[in-house]
Structures are given as structure tokens and as C-alpha cells.
Enzyme design. Structure first.
Site, PDB file in Angstrom:
ATOM      1  NE  ARG A  48      41.626 -41.087  95.750  1.00  0.00           N
ATOM      2  CZ  ARG A  48      41.632 -40.856  94.482  1.00  0.00           C
ATOM      3  NH1 ARG A  48      40.796 -40.606  93.561  1.00  0.00           N
ATOM      4  NH2 ARG A  48      42.982 -40.158  94.023  1.00  0.00           N
ATOM      5  NE  ARG A 105      37.264 -33.838  83.885  1.00  0.00           N
ATOM      6  CZ  ARG A 105      36.555 -34.185  84.900  1.00  0.00           C
ATOM      7  NH1 ARG A 105      35.150 -33.689  84.744  1.00  0.00           N
ATOM      8  NH2 ARG A 105      36.638 -35.278  85.641  1.00  0.00           N
ATOM      9  CE  LYS A 115      45.392 -33.739  84.302  1.00  0.00           C
ATOM     10  NZ  LYS A 115      45.614 -34.612  85.409  1.00  0.00           N
ATOM     11  NE  ARG A 118      45.897 -39.545  80.742  1.00  0.00           N
ATOM     12  CZ  ARG A 118      44.975 -39.076  81.599  1.00  0.00           C
ATOM     13  NH1 ARG A 118      43.626 -39.801  81.739  1.00  0.00           N
ATOM     14  NH2 ARG A 118      45.161 -38.462  82.637  1.00  0.00           N
ATOM     15  CG  ASP A 175      40.539 -33.058  86.649  1.00  0.00           C
ATOM     16  OD1 ASP A 175      41.375 -33.367  86.036  1.00  0.00           O
ATOM     17  OD2 ASP A 175      39.987 -34.190  87.332  1.00  0.00           O
ATOM     18  CB  SER A 218      38.357 -38.636  92.716  1.00  0.00           C
ATOM     19  OG  SER A 218      38.901 -37.730  91.629  1.00  0.00           O
ATOM     20  CB  SER A 234      50.178 -36.870  89.994  1.00  0.00           C
ATOM     21  OG  SER A 234      49.521 -37.812  89.765  1.00  0.00           O
TER      22      SER A 234
END
Ligand code: S3P
Length: 443
Positions: free
Chosen positions: A27, A396, A351, A123, A324, A23, A168
Site C-alpha cells: 500500500r 507460508r 490462498k 485464484r 494468513d 500488506s 476480504s
């Protein structure tokens, strides 16, 4: 397509530095690209998701040196310096890249098209398209609000107050990014706390982000000043090793020492440590050492020892803070004594795969009693056997079932593990180094 075949048993030991936070890595590129000046990044995750973001900004004319061993130098183009890309922007498997970029690109002067892989194309994007539309954005999606997204530039955005219906961080971040360019103030109220890396990093770039309780705002029209970013190790990647060490008692229980792992320099942002809170409630011995702050994000070395776990009802307030980590939490629950109840986690269905269906199917194959619910599942702790489980192309899910091998009685064959490279390209090496007996097979 790669499959992983993991031999049963073993223990986890040593010191494992997991890769940079996904994440924060995304960014750092996005904000560095629109900042004034040069932003240097270290510890970047060089996974496929982050590389998709990097390629998108290069395609929009941003000069970026690296990645070289986790280091990047981004020559910021300024708030209005992005250029129309010559092609569609391919977000690959990454929901974060697609949703955050929707907010940023809705505010540009040019049109863009965002495309993704088969998983991303399933998604839901209406959660960003609708509120961005209220801000004046124009985004067309395929049927059901799915990608590809055609974003029309050149319009004027105005601030809104959005009361988000889903907890979210991607939606929140998309709106805040659009809000940087909007007229007036953009305000977002979260139904529950979600990861706050956007707010922290914007402040690090010198942008004011006032927050009152669950309400976060930005005023449009400012600019970002380049800075230096040190990306901590990703707690979501560390989670596989944390659970691995917890569930594996040792080569021969009672005679050899149990598992003990040290995971240095892991981000322990309070909005990300739901997995630690939940596992501790299950009886896990997890210690945070040398807690410190690095570039606005709290970081610690995590020490974890084999522990006897007990099943619990997972507290609802921890669900968004561990969103997650549910695949690997399911493995911990399968190895715990008694029942673990997961509810209020319907987001898991949208997900990289439907993680409720995927985990229920795999756990059943491995001999665990599990009941699927619309918003979670009930897992009875038991003995893990072996067999062939499908990752449903979800990184994952693939890593979670691989870690399960430590407590299995027979080999586990995990199908379709290619996407592990999206978040954890070095997983096989590090897992092997820690003590897993693992082979990669071309399917
Ligand atoms: C992320 C937010 C979460 C998380 C994802 C990364 C982010 O998604 O699952 O892996 O970086 O903002 P949601 O916003 O859909 O909960």
C-alpha cells in the site's frame, strides 16, 4: 526449486527483527505513487510480492528511488499521473498486488493487462471484477474469473454501495481505490472486520475515509498528499517465530532453559492479532511490550516463552483476523494437548495454495491425526515425526513445516520452498540465528 531440510529439536532464543509488513509495504508504494509530492518509506519488505508492485508502478512511469535497505523515495505522480505501461504487469505470486491494482487500474485512462504465476492464475478474481463492474469498470478475465486480467481504461466509474459477501481486505481495498476516482461516494460494508491498513494509510495521506461500524466510504475526486511511512515488522512473519518459541521446550527439557524470543517493532493492528488471541487461549505466554503507535499503526515488542499449549475450538470471529497464520497455527495445534477445531475458514482454500489440503497432507505425513473438513480441519495434538512434506509452492506452508522441525523426532524435508522469497527472503538466516538447524537443498 529449493527444498528446506530441518534437523529435529532445538530451541529458539534471542532477539529477531522480522521484515516489514507485506500488506503495508504494497500500500505504501501504491498510495505514494498516486500522491502529490515525495513519499519516503522505511522498513519496506523487499520480498518478491512487494517488488512486483514496485516494478508495476515503475512501468507506469513513477520515479522511485530504492529500495535501499528497506528505504524508498517515491516521487508521486498525482492521481492522474500514471502512464500506460509498455508491457503486461506481472504480479508474480501476489493476490494483494493483483486485486488492489485491479481497483486502481480500472479507473485509469489507459488499458492494462495483469498477469501472474501458476498459483495466482488459479485464484478467484470475480470477487473484485464483479463489484468493480457495477462501478462501471470493464475487466475481462480468463475462464472462471481467473487471471490474466485485461482492464479497459477510459471509462467513467461511479460510486456504489457494496455489501461484501466474503470478508476480504483485498476486495475492500480494491473498491476503495476505485472509489478515489469514482463519481460520488463508494461505500463498502464488511461481513466481518478485516485488516484496515488501506483506511489507515489513506487517512495518513490526508484522504477522508468515514467509517460507521462495518461500513467504510470514500468520496471520489480528492487527492493524496505525500507523507512519511515507517513500515512495522510483519506479524504474519513473526508468527512463525512465535509458534517456534512456544513449541520448543529446549535442547534437553528439564535441564536447559526453555525457548524465549523477543520480536521487536511488530505491527499489532487489532485487525491482525487474531493469532495472538488464539494462541493465548491455547495457553501461550506472549507479552506485548512497549506498545506504541507509529504512523497510524500500533506496534509492540513481542516477548514469547515456551508454553504448554492446549487444543481449543478456534473462535469464528478470530478467523479473518488470523487468516494468513493458519498454516503455523496448525503446527501449534499439532503440538498442543487435545483437539483443535478450525471451522469457518473456507477462504484458506483460495490462498497461495489450498492451505487446508496442504496442511492436512503434511500433518498426516508427520504422524498427526487430522480430519479435513470443507471449511477447516480437526487436529489431534500428538507427536511430530519426520518425513517429506510438500509446500505446494506456498511460502507460508513451507515456513510452517520448517518450524515444526523444532518439535519433530526426525528430520523434516520440506519440498518447493522457493516462494518463501515472496514474503520472507531472509527466513533461513533468521530462523538459523534463532536456533533452527536448517539446510537449503537444490531440488
Ligand atoms: C491481504 C488480505 C488478505 C490476506 C493477504 C493480504 C491484504 O487476503 O490473506 O495475505 O493485504 O489486503 P483476503 O483479502 O483475500 O482475505
Amino acid at each position: 526449486m529449493n527444498d528446506f531440510v530441518v534437523e529435529p529439536g532445538g530451541r529458539m532464543q534471542g532477539c529477531i527483527r522480522v521484515p516489514g509488513d507485506k500488506s503495508i509495504s504494497h500500500r505504501s508504494i501504491m498510495f505514494g505513487a498516486i500522491a502529490d509530492g515525495d513519499t519516503s518509506v522505511s522498513g519496506l519488505l523487499e520480498g518478491e510480492d512487494v517488488l512486483a508492485t514496485l516494478a508495476a508502478f515503475r512501468a507506469m512511469g513513477v520515479q522511485i528511488e530504492g529500495p535501499d535497505n528497506g528505504n524508498l523515495l517515491i516521487h508521486g505522480a498525482g492521481m492522474h499521473g500514471l502512464q500506460k505501461p509498455g508491457q503486461d504487469l506481472d504480479m508474480g505470486n501476489s493476490g494483494t498486488a493483483m486485486r488492489l491494482l485491479s481497483g486502481l487500474l480500472a479507473a485509469q485512462s489507459f488499458d492494462t493487462t495483469l498477469v501472474g504465476d501458476t498459483s495466482l492464475n488459479k485464484r478467484p478474481m470475480s470477487r473484485v471484477i464483479d463489484p468493480l463492474g457495477q462501478m462501471g469498470a470493464s475487466i475481462d478475465a480468463a475462464e472462471g474469473g481467473r487471471p490474466p486480467l485485461h482492464i479497459r481504461g477510459g471509462g467513467k466509474l461511479h460510486g456504489i454501495h457494496c455489501r461484501m459477501s466474503v470478508a476480504s481486505a483485498q476486495v475492500k481495498s480494491a473498491l476503495l481505490l476505485a472509489g478515489l476516482y469514482a463519481e460520488g461516494r463508494t461505500t463498502v460494508t464488511e461481513p466481518a472486520p478485516t485488516r484496515d491498513h488501506t483506511e489507515r494509510m489513506l487517512r495518513g495521506f490526508g484522504y477522508e475515509v468515514p467509517q460507521e461500524g462495518a461500513t467504510i466510504s470514500v468520496n471520489g475526486g480528492g487527492c493524496l498528499q505525500a507523507c512519511t511511512i515507517e513500515v512495522p515488522a510483519d506479524i504474519s512473519s513473526a508468527a512463525f517465530f512465535i509458534v517456534g518459541a512456544l513449541i520448543s521446550p529446549g535442547i534437553s527439557p528439564g535441564t536447559s532453559p526453555g525457548s524465549e524470543l523477543l520480536l521487536p517493532h511488530v505491527g499489532i493492528n487489532p485487525t491482525r492479532i487474531g493469532i495472538i488471541t488464539i494462541l493465548k487461549q491455547m495457553g501461550a505466554q506472549i507479552h506485548l511490550e512497549k506498545t506504541r503507535e507509529v504512523g497510524g499503526e500500533p506496534v509492540a515488542d513481542i516477548r514469547v516463552q515456551h508454553s504448554v499449549l492446549k487444543g481449543i475450538p478456534v473462535p469464528g470471529d478470530q478467523v479473518p483476523l488470523a487468516i494468513d497464520e493458519f498454516p503455523v497455527l496448525c503446527i501449534a495445534a499439532a503440538c498442543a494437548q487435545g483437539q483443535t477445531v478450525i471451522q469457518g475458514a473456507e477462504e484458506l482454500r483460495v490462498k497461495e495454495s489450498d492451505r487446508i489440503t496442504a496442511m492436512v497432507a503434511g500433518l498426516k505425513t508427520l504422524g498427526i491425526a487430522v480430519e479435513e473438513k470443507p471449511d477447516g480441519m480437526i487436529i489431534e495434538g500428538g507427536s511430530l515425526g519426520g518425513g517429506e512434506v510438500d509446500s505446494f509452492d506456498d511460502h507460508r506452508v513451507a515456513m510452517a513445516f520448517t518450524i515444526a522441525g523444532l518439535r519433530a523426532s526426525k528430520p523434516i524435508h520440506v519440498r518447493n520452498c522457493r516462494n518463501v522469497a515472496t514474503s520472507f527472503p531472509d527466513f533461513v538466516n533468521l530462523a538459523t540465528q534463532a536456533g533452527l538447524s536448517l539446510k537449503v537443498e537444490a531440488a
